[in-house]
Design a protein around this motif. Structure first.
Motif, PDB file in Angstrom:
ATOM      1  N   VAL A  36       0.850  -1.186   0.000  1.00  0.00           N
ATOM      2  CA  VAL A  36       0.000   0.000   0.000  1.00  0.00           C
ATOM      3  C   VAL A  36       0.893   1.246   0.000  1.00  0.00           C
ATOM      4  O   VAL A  36       1.758   1.385   0.866  1.00  0.00           O
ATOM      5  CB  VAL A  36      -0.926   0.013   1.235  1.00  0.00           C
ATOM      6  N   PRO A  37       0.705   2.160  -0.949  1.00  0.00           N
ATOM      7  CA  PRO A  37       1.496   3.389  -0.954  1.00  0.00           C
ATOM      8  C   PRO A  37       1.235   4.222   0.303  1.00  0.00           C
ATOM      9  O   PRO A  37       0.104   4.308   0.783  1.00  0.00           O
ATOM     10  CB  PRO A  37       1.014   4.136  -2.200  1.00  0.00           C
ATOM     11  N   VAL A  38       2.297   4.839   0.820  1.00  0.00           N
ATOM     12  CA  VAL A  38       2.220   5.604   2.058  1.00  0.00           C
ATOM     13  C   VAL A  38       2.527   7.079   1.783  1.00  0.00           C
ATOM     14  O   VAL A  38       3.539   7.411   1.181  1.00  0.00           O
ATOM     15  CB  VAL A  38       3.209   5.056   3.107  1.00  0.00           C
ATOM     16  N   VAL A  39       1.625   7.948   2.262  1.00  0.00           N
ATOM     17  CA  VAL A  39       1.801   9.392   2.233  1.00  0.00           C
ATOM     18  C   VAL A  39       1.988   9.832   3.676  1.00  0.00           C
ATOM     19  O   VAL A  39       1.273   9.356   4.567  1.00  0.00           O
ATOM     20  CB  VAL A  39       0.550  10.099   1.649  1.00  0.00           C
ATOM     21  N   CYS A  40       2.954  10.724   3.929  1.00  0.00           N
ATOM     22  CA  CYS A  40       3.193  11.144   5.311  1.00  0.00           C
ATOM     23  C   CYS A  40       3.804  12.538   5.345  1.00  0.00           C
ATOM     24  O   CYS A  40       4.652  12.872   4.512  1.00  0.00           O
ATOM     25  CB  CYS A  40       4.125  10.151   5.989  1.00  0.00           C
ATOM     26  N   ILE A  41       3.378  13.355   6.326  1.00  0.00           N
ATOM     27  CA  ILE A  41       4.024  14.635   6.576  1.00  0.00           C
ATOM     28  C   ILE A  41       5.352  14.344   7.271  1.00  0.00           C
ATOM     29  O   ILE A  41       5.393  13.652   8.284  1.00  0.00           O
ATOM     30  CB  ILE A  41       3.159  15.547   7.458  1.00  0.00           C
ATOM     31  N   VAL A  42       6.430  14.848   6.708  1.00  0.00           N
ATOM     32  CA  VAL A  42       7.768  14.641   7.293  1.00  0.00           C
ATOM     33  C   VAL A  42       8.500  15.970   7.336  1.00  0.00           C
ATOM     34  O   VAL A  42       8.348  16.823   6.462  1.00  0.00           O
ATOM     35  CB  VAL A  42       8.593  13.610   6.488  1.00  0.00           C
ATOM     36  N   SER A  43       9.315  16.131   8.369  1.00  0.00           N
ATOM     37  CA  SER A  43      10.170  17.311   8.451  1.00  0.00           C
ATOM     38  C   SER A  43      11.482  17.009   7.740  1.00  0.00           C
ATOM     39  O   SER A  43      11.757  15.860   7.379  1.00  0.00           O
ATOM     40  CB  SER A  43      10.430  17.692   9.909  1.00  0.00           C
ATOM     41  N   GLU A  44      12.269  18.032   7.548  1.00  0.00           N
ATOM     42  CA  GLU A  44      13.528  17.863   6.813  1.00  0.00           C
ATOM     43  C   GLU A  44      14.508  16.944   7.528  1.00  0.00           C
ATOM     44  O   GLU A  44      15.399  16.390   6.897  1.00  0.00           O
ATOM     45  CB  GLU A  44      14.176  19.211   6.552  1.00  0.00           C
ATOM     46  N   LYS A  45      14.346  16.732   8.818  1.00  0.00           N
ATOM     47  CA  LYS A  45      15.270  15.903   9.589  1.00  0.00           C
ATOM     48  C   LYS A  45      14.847  14.440   9.657  1.00  0.00           C
ATOM     49  O   LYS A  45      15.604  13.593  10.088  1.00  0.00           O
ATOM     50  CB  LYS A  45      15.409  16.455  11.003  1.00  0.00           C
ATOM     51  N   GLU A  46      13.631  14.132   9.252  1.00  0.00           N
ATOM     52  CA  GLU A  46      13.116  12.770   9.333  1.00  0.00           C
ATOM     53  C   GLU A  46      13.529  11.943   8.127  1.00  0.00           C
ATOM     54  O   GLU A  46      13.675  12.458   7.022  1.00  0.00           O
ATOM     55  CB  GLU A  46      11.592  12.764   9.454  1.00  0.00           C
ATOM     56  N   SER A  47      13.656  10.658   8.360  1.00  0.00           N
ATOM     57  CA  SER A  47      13.981   9.723   7.291  1.00  0.00           C
ATOM     58  C   SER A  47      12.777   9.534   6.371  1.00  0.00           C
ATOM     59  O   SER A  47      11.628   9.538   6.819  1.00  0.00           O
ATOM     60  CB  SER A  47      14.373   8.378   7.897  1.00  0.00           C
ATOM     61  N   LEU A  55       5.124  14.559   2.285  1.00  0.00           N
ATOM     62  CA  LEU A  55       4.577  15.915   2.318  1.00  0.00           C
ATOM     63  C   LEU A  55       5.456  16.695   3.292  1.00  0.00           C
ATOM     64  O   LEU A  55       5.478  16.393   4.481  1.00  0.00           O
ATOM     65  CB  LEU A  55       3.125  15.916   2.794  1.00  0.00           C
ATOM     66  N   LEU A  56       6.199  17.664   2.787  1.00  0.00           N
ATOM     67  CA  LEU A  56       7.131  18.384   3.638  1.00  0.00           C
ATOM     68  C   LEU A  56       6.397  19.343   4.556  1.00  0.00           C
ATOM     69  O   LEU A  56       5.484  20.049   4.136  1.00  0.00           O
ATOM     70  CB  LEU A  56       8.140  19.131   2.782  1.00  0.00           C
ATOM     71  N   ILE A  62      -0.027  22.664  14.014  1.00  0.00           N
ATOM     72  CA  ILE A  62      -1.422  22.445  13.619  1.00  0.00           C
ATOM     73  C   ILE A  62      -1.743  23.093  12.273  1.00  0.00           C
ATOM     74  O   ILE A  62      -2.551  22.578  11.501  1.00  0.00           O
ATOM     75  CB  ILE A  62      -2.409  22.930  14.718  1.00  0.00           C
ATOM     76  N   ASN A  63      -1.086  24.211  11.961  1.00  0.00           N
ATOM     77  CA  ASN A  63      -1.341  24.868  10.677  1.00  0.00           C
ATOM     78  C   ASN A  63      -0.894  23.999   9.508  1.00  0.00           C
ATOM     79  O   ASN A  63      -1.543  24.002   8.452  1.00  0.00           O
ATOM     80  CB  ASN A  63      -0.660  26.234  10.620  1.00  0.00           C
ATOM     81  N   THR A  64       0.185  23.266   9.664  1.00  0.00           N
ATOM     82  CA  THR A  64       0.637  22.344   8.625  1.00  0.00           C
ATOM     83  C   THR A  64      -0.393  21.257   8.408  1.00  0.00           C
ATOM     84  O   THR A  64      -0.761  20.941   7.271  1.00  0.00           O
ATOM     85  CB  THR A  64       1.993  21.716   9.002  1.00  0.00           C
ATOM     86  N   ILE A  65      -0.882  20.684   9.492  1.00  0.00           N
ATOM     87  CA  ILE A  65      -1.872  19.612   9.404  1.00  0.00           C
ATOM     88  C   ILE A  65      -3.165  20.132   8.768  1.00  0.00           C
ATOM     89  O   ILE A  65      -3.738  19.487   7.881  1.00  0.00           O
ATOM     90  CB  ILE A  65      -2.132  18.987  10.789  1.00  0.00           C
ATOM     91  N   LEU A  66      -3.611  21.308   9.189  1.00  0.00           N
ATOM     92  CA  LEU A  66      -4.832  21.886   8.618  1.00  0.00           C
ATOM     93  C   LEU A  66      -4.663  22.193   7.134  1.00  0.00           C
ATOM     94  O   LEU A  66      -5.597  21.994   6.346  1.00  0.00           O
ATOM     95  CB  LEU A  66      -5.228  23.154   9.380  1.00  0.00           C
ATOM     96  N   PHE A  67      -3.484  22.663   6.743  1.00  0.00           N
ATOM     97  CA  PHE A  67      -3.216  22.941   5.334  1.00  0.00           C
ATOM     98  C   PHE A  67      -3.367  21.665   4.512  1.00  0.00           C
ATOM     99  O   PHE A  67      -4.068  21.655   3.492  1.00  0.00           O
ATOM    100  CB  PHE A  67      -1.806  23.522   5.158  1.00  0.00           C
ATOM    101  N   TYR A  68      -2.721  20.586   4.939  1.00  0.00           N
ATOM    102  CA  TYR A  68      -2.803  19.341   4.183  1.00  0.00           C
ATOM    103  C   TYR A  68      -4.196  18.727   4.235  1.00  0.00           C
ATOM    104  O   TYR A  68      -4.660  18.143   3.253  1.00  0.00           O
ATOM    105  CB  TYR A  68      -1.732  18.347   4.626  1.00  0.00           C
TER     106      TYR A  68
END
Length: 86
Positions: A36-47, A55-56, A62-68
């Motif tokens: 199953v393809p995985v989509v995930c919000i990740v920061s620049e430091k995460e693997s 999704l960078l 919370i604003n990042t989560i609301l945006f996405y």
């Protein structure tokens, strides 16, 4: 792997979205094992291991989560309109 595959029965989702990678590594790996393809919000430091569509952003903001959420909601609305021909 068995816990997620048993929950879904014969159904496999076309995509899963995680709004944070923190604490969900085992779930992400299990979905990848299922193909199953995985989509995930990740920061620049995460693997980016096991993430097909990163999704960078800062998943702790919370604003990042609301945006996405808004972006995904609008996309799904457009897809529904496209499928129904309206």
């Amino acid at each position: 792997y068995n816990s997620i595959s048993n929950l879904s029965g014969n159904y496999s989702p076309g995509l899963v979205i995680f709004f944070s990678k923190f604490g969900y590594d085992s779930f992400i790996k299990e979905f990848k094992k299922m193909g199953v393809p995985v989509v995930c919000i990740v920061s620049e430091k995460e693997s980016l291991d096991y993430i097909d569509y990163p999704l960078l952003g800062d998943s702790a903001n919370i604003n990042t989560i609301l945006f996405y959420c808004h972006f995904i909601e609008e996309f799904l609305k457009q897809e529904k309109l496209y499928e129904t021909g309206n």
